[in-house]
Design a protein around this motif. Structure first.
Motif, PDB file in Angstrom:
ATOM      1  N   ARG A 148      50.424  -1.995 -87.495  1.00  5.93           N
ATOM      2  CA  ARG A 148      51.846  -1.841 -87.169  1.00  5.93           C
ATOM      3  C   ARG A 148      52.545  -0.946 -88.202  1.00  5.93           C
ATOM      4  NH1 ARG A 148      53.552  -2.026 -82.570  1.00  5.93           N
ATOM      5  NH2 ARG A 148      52.341  -3.703 -81.819  1.00  5.93           N
ATOM      6  N   ASN A 149      52.280  -1.224 -89.498  1.00  5.04           N
ATOM      7  CA  ASN A 149      52.904  -0.421 -90.562  1.00  5.04           C
ATOM      8  C   ASN A 149      52.464   1.041 -90.479  1.00  5.04           C
ATOM      9  OD1 ASN A 149      54.276  -2.608 -91.601  1.00  5.04           O
ATOM     10  ND2 ASN A 149      52.706  -3.110 -93.097  1.00  5.04           N
ATOM     11  N   ALA A 150      51.185   1.251 -90.196  1.00  2.00           N
ATOM     12  CA  ALA A 150      50.671   2.621 -90.077  1.00  2.00           C
ATOM     13  C   ALA A 150      51.352   3.338 -88.908  1.00  2.00           C
ATOM     14  CB  ALA A 150      49.161   2.603 -89.876  1.00  2.00           C
ATOM     15  N   LEU A 151      51.544   2.632 -87.803  1.00  7.43           N
ATOM     16  CA  LEU A 151      52.181   3.240 -86.637  1.00  7.43           C
ATOM     17  C   LEU A 151      53.610   3.679 -86.973  1.00  7.43           C
ATOM     18  CD1 LEU A 151      51.610   3.853 -83.622  1.00  7.43           C
ATOM     19  CD2 LEU A 151      52.778   1.718 -83.091  1.00  7.43           C
ATOM     20  N   ASN A 152      54.342   2.828 -87.702  1.00  9.69           N
ATOM     21  CA  ASN A 152      55.712   3.182 -88.110  1.00  9.69           C
ATOM     22  C   ASN A 152      55.725   4.400 -89.026  1.00  9.69           C
ATOM     23  OD1 ASN A 152      56.743   1.052 -86.637  1.00  9.69           O
ATOM     24  ND2 ASN A 152      56.735  -0.367 -88.363  1.00  9.69           N
ATOM     25  N   ARG A 153      54.759   4.462 -89.944  1.00  9.19           N
ATOM     26  CA  ARG A 153      54.672   5.592 -90.880  1.00  9.19           C
ATOM     27  C   ARG A 153      54.367   6.892 -90.131  1.00  9.19           C
ATOM     28  NH1 ARG A 153      51.339   3.196 -94.068  1.00  9.19           N
ATOM     29  NH2 ARG A 153      49.442   4.295 -93.532  1.00  9.19           N
ATOM     30  N   ILE A 154      53.438   6.812 -89.188  1.00 11.20           N
ATOM     31  CA  ILE A 154      53.075   8.000 -88.400  1.00 11.20           C
ATOM     32  C   ILE A 154      54.268   8.447 -87.560  1.00 11.20           C
ATOM     33  CG2 ILE A 154      51.619   8.848 -86.513  1.00 11.20           C
ATOM     34  CD1 ILE A 154      49.433   6.884 -87.601  1.00 11.20           C
ATOM     35  N   ASN A 155      54.975   7.489 -86.965  1.00 11.28           N
ATOM     36  CA  ASN A 155      56.126   7.826 -86.133  1.00 11.28           C
ATOM     37  C   ASN A 155      57.198   8.535 -86.957  1.00 11.28           C
ATOM     38  OD1 ASN A 155      57.273   7.912 -83.588  1.00 11.28           O
ATOM     39  ND2 ASN A 155      58.482   6.080 -83.955  1.00 11.28           N
ATOM     40  N   ALA A 156      57.410   8.064 -88.184  1.00 13.10           N
ATOM     41  CA  ALA A 156      58.390   8.709 -89.069  1.00 13.10           C
ATOM     42  C   ALA A 156      57.969  10.149 -89.376  1.00 13.10           C
ATOM     43  CB  ALA A 156      58.534   7.910 -90.359  1.00 13.10           C
ATOM     44  N   SER A 157      56.669  10.363 -89.579  1.00 14.33           N
ATOM     45  CA  SER A 157      56.168  11.714 -89.846  1.00 14.33           C
ATOM     46  C   SER A 157      56.356  12.606 -88.625  1.00 14.33           C
ATOM     47  CB  SER A 157      54.681  11.672 -90.216  1.00 14.33           C
ATOM     48  OG  SER A 157      54.495  10.968 -91.413  1.00 14.33           O
ATOM     49  N   ARG A 158      56.156  12.039 -87.431  1.00 10.49           N
ATOM     50  CA  ARG A 158      56.349  12.819 -86.206  1.00 10.49           C
ATOM     51  C   ARG A 158      57.797  13.232 -86.059  1.00 10.49           C
ATOM     52  NH1 ARG A 158      55.360   9.497 -81.513  1.00 10.49           N
ATOM     53  NH2 ARG A 158      55.001  11.282 -80.201  1.00 10.49           N
ATOM     54  N   ALA A 161      58.429  16.098 -88.255  1.00 11.26           N
ATOM     55  CA  ALA A 161      57.701  17.318 -87.893  1.00 11.26           C
ATOM     56  C   ALA A 161      58.375  18.089 -86.768  1.00 11.26           C
ATOM     57  CB  ALA A 161      56.276  16.966 -87.479  1.00 11.26           C
ATOM     58  N   PHE A 162      59.207  17.420 -85.966  1.00 13.93           N
ATOM     59  CA  PHE A 162      59.812  18.090 -84.823  1.00 13.93           C
ATOM     60  C   PHE A 162      61.264  18.439 -85.069  1.00 13.93           C
ATOM     61  CE2 PHE A 162      56.325  15.784 -82.686  1.00 13.93           C
ATOM     62  CZ  PHE A 162      55.634  16.917 -82.326  1.00 13.93           C
ATOM     63  N   GLY A 163      61.549  19.110 -86.164  1.00 14.18           N
ATOM     64  CA  GLY A 163      62.900  19.593 -86.423  1.00 14.18           C
ATOM     65  C   GLY A 163      63.801  18.474 -86.852  1.00 14.18           C
ATOM     66  N   GLY A 164      65.039  18.470 -86.395  1.00 17.90           N
ATOM     67  CA  GLY A 164      66.002  17.512 -86.889  1.00 17.90           C
ATOM     68  C   GLY A 164      66.468  17.996 -88.251  1.00 17.90           C
ATOM     69  N   TYR A 165      67.366  17.285 -88.836  1.00 16.49           N
ATOM     70  CA  TYR A 165      67.949  17.767 -90.086  1.00 16.49           C
ATOM     71  C   TYR A 165      67.096  17.476 -91.302  1.00 16.49           C
ATOM     72  CZ  TYR A 165      71.969  18.762 -87.274  1.00 16.49           C
ATOM     73  OH  TYR A 165      72.783  19.273 -86.309  1.00 16.49           O
ATOM     74  N   ASN A 166      66.025  16.716 -91.126  1.00 17.70           N
ATOM     75  CA  ASN A 166      65.162  16.431 -92.274  1.00 17.70           C
ATOM     76  C   ASN A 166      63.871  17.223 -92.221  1.00 17.70           C
ATOM     77  OD1 ASN A 166      64.027  15.176 -90.136  1.00 17.70           O
ATOM     78  ND2 ASN A 166      63.568  13.258 -91.192  1.00 17.70           N
ATOM     79  N   ALA A 167      63.818  18.275 -91.427  1.00 12.36           N
ATOM     80  CA  ALA A 167      62.560  18.988 -91.238  1.00 12.36           C
ATOM     81  C   ALA A 167      62.177  19.844 -92.422  1.00 12.36           C
ATOM     82  CB  ALA A 167      62.654  19.866 -90.002  1.00 12.36           C
ATOM     83  N   GLY A 168      63.083  20.160 -93.260  1.00 16.63           N
ATOM     84  CA  GLY A 168      62.756  21.009 -94.410  1.00 16.63           C
ATOM     85  C   GLY A 168      63.947  21.870 -94.745  1.00 16.63           C
ATOM     86  N   SER A 169      63.772  22.833 -95.609  1.00 18.83           N
ATOM     87  CA  SER A 169      64.886  23.687 -95.980  1.00 18.83           C
ATOM     88  C   SER A 169      65.230  24.580 -94.804  1.00 18.83           C
ATOM     89  CB  SER A 169      64.518  24.524 -97.200  1.00 18.83           C
ATOM     90  OG  SER A 169      63.382  25.278 -96.917  1.00 18.83           O
TER      91      SER A 169
END
Length: 201
Positions: A148-158, A161-169
């Motif tokens: 369950r914890n791994a799934l949440n971590r992977i989902n956060a990474s996804r 990875a798909f833009g949004g305001y936390n995607a990078g500089s």
């Protein structure tokens, strides 16, 4: 059970590395996928099962004989094969982990297999495939907190990875939003200046 050392074709004094290599070679040779649409497929599946059991038996005996190793990262539960996969993931030896996982016949792929497969994919940066694999592990074993914890971590990474305001500089990432923004800007420039992009921008 037949002598597990004889099944793998190694002597009792073989090193762990020699045993792992013997297992990998036999798994490559007898993997059921190699015998699809072949009258020998049932025989290959039976042989693969025997190889897995022999490997698990040897590694289990050796682990019980000398419980002196402790490793961080993923816990080392499960059978001998899966414990080795966890160790390889912890050491970032992803190809070796992948090779062992691929050697497990479809009929033997349980929740732990899907979890570990997802962890290999996650380490490689393939978040969608990792999410799918670990989701399967969670469905098969819904009460497992590690999955369950791994799934949440992977989902956060996804999500990241798909833009949004936390995607990078903003200046140097190449998210879908930035590409669309650039195309809209270029289109506006062409329309307002009749194609004179230099003066517009």
């Amino acid at each position: 059970m037949t002598n597990p050392y004889e099944v793998l074709g190694v002597g009792r004094n073989a090193t762990d590395e020699e045993i792992k290599n013997a297992y990998k070679n036999l798994a490559r040779k007898y993997h059921p996928d190699n015998y699809s649409d072949n009258p020998l497929s049932d025989l290959a599946e039976e042989k693969m099962k025997e190889i897995n059991e022999a490997y698990d038996a040897i590694m289990g005996q050796r682990r019980n004989a000398g419980q002196n190793s402790s490793n961080g990262g993923y816990s080392s539960g499960g059978s001998g094969v899966f414990a080795d996969v966890r160790n390889y993931i912890n050491q970032n030896r992803l190809e070796e982990a992948r090779e062992i996982l691929d050697g497990v016949p479809l009929a033997n792929r349980n929740a732990e297999w899907y979890f570990l497969n997802g962890m290999v994919l996650y380490r490689k940066g393939w978040y969608d495939d990792a999410f799918t694999s670990v989701s399967t592990a969670c469905r098969m074993d819904p009460n497992n907190l590690e999955y369950r914890n791994a799934l949440n971590r992977i989902n956060a990474s996804r999500q990241g990875a798909f833009g949004g305001y936390n995607a990078g500089s903003y200046g140097n990432d190449c998210s879908v939003c930035n590409v669309c923004q650039g195309l809209i800007c270029a289109d506006c420039c062409c329309e307002c200046m009749g194609g004179d992009l230099i003066r517009c921008c």
